[in-house]
Design an enzyme around this catalytic site. Sequence first.
Site, PDB file in Angstrom:
ATOM      1  CB  CYS A   1      -0.907   0.005   1.230  1.00 42.78           C
ATOM      2  SG  CYS A   1      -2.003   1.444   1.302  1.00 42.78           S
TER       3      CYS A   1
ATOM      4  CD  GLU B   1      -0.881  -1.778  -5.656  1.00 41.73           C
ATOM      5  OE1 GLU B   1       0.047  -1.228  -6.322  1.00 41.73           O
ATOM      6  OE2 GLU B   1      -0.824  -1.940  -4.437  1.00 41.73           O
TER       7      GLU B   1
END
Length: 221
Positions: free
Chosen positions: A2, A105
Amino acid sequence: MCGRFAVTLPPDAMAQLFEASPANDLPDVPNYNVCPTVNVHVVTGGASGRRLMPMRWGFIPHWYKSPTDGPLLINARAETVAEKPAFRLACRERRCLILAAGFYEWTRTPEGVRLPWYISRKDGAPMIFAGIWQDWGRDDPRPTCAIVTTAANTDLSGIHERMPMIVEQADWPMWLGEAGRGAARLMHPGKAGLLDWWRVDPAVNSNRAAGAQLIERLVED
């Protein structure tokens, strides 16, 4: 992993959700482009109750002489967090929860173009990441944190091989150390079917981008 996320819940709602005492210097919200090294909203547990407080996203080991003395540690792998010298004590003694609305992402085209995706919960609830934290610095200690990541579940494996470890509300006391031992059993990708995701505008590729439009579904020609 992340590397970027969004947070939209107002601080008073965060404090109410966790039954936590809020600090006075929490980061501004909403922020649709939370980047490493900025302060993020973190919940800790302890004998005096839960606290909602700001922490630098980027865990700093105690032996660093400056915040840039080594790699930027924004994530800690669940598989090794209890063993790595930088993280193992924090994993045992200083676990926390990090608030988000969703995270970004990226995938790549065959030509190498980075395509951003936004991932959030299908039920619209806040996304609560598992974290670890520690203070860094002697004269004016600064709390710093990292997000614990796991292998991606079947929802996200087509986008990336890693994902943040998401902690469900029933497990918050265990992760925070309020419910005794057993936090290790929580370190898994989580059930499938919880998340939704969609392509978003490449504007978010810049860490200077801002605004709610960053998480809007991209309509392609």
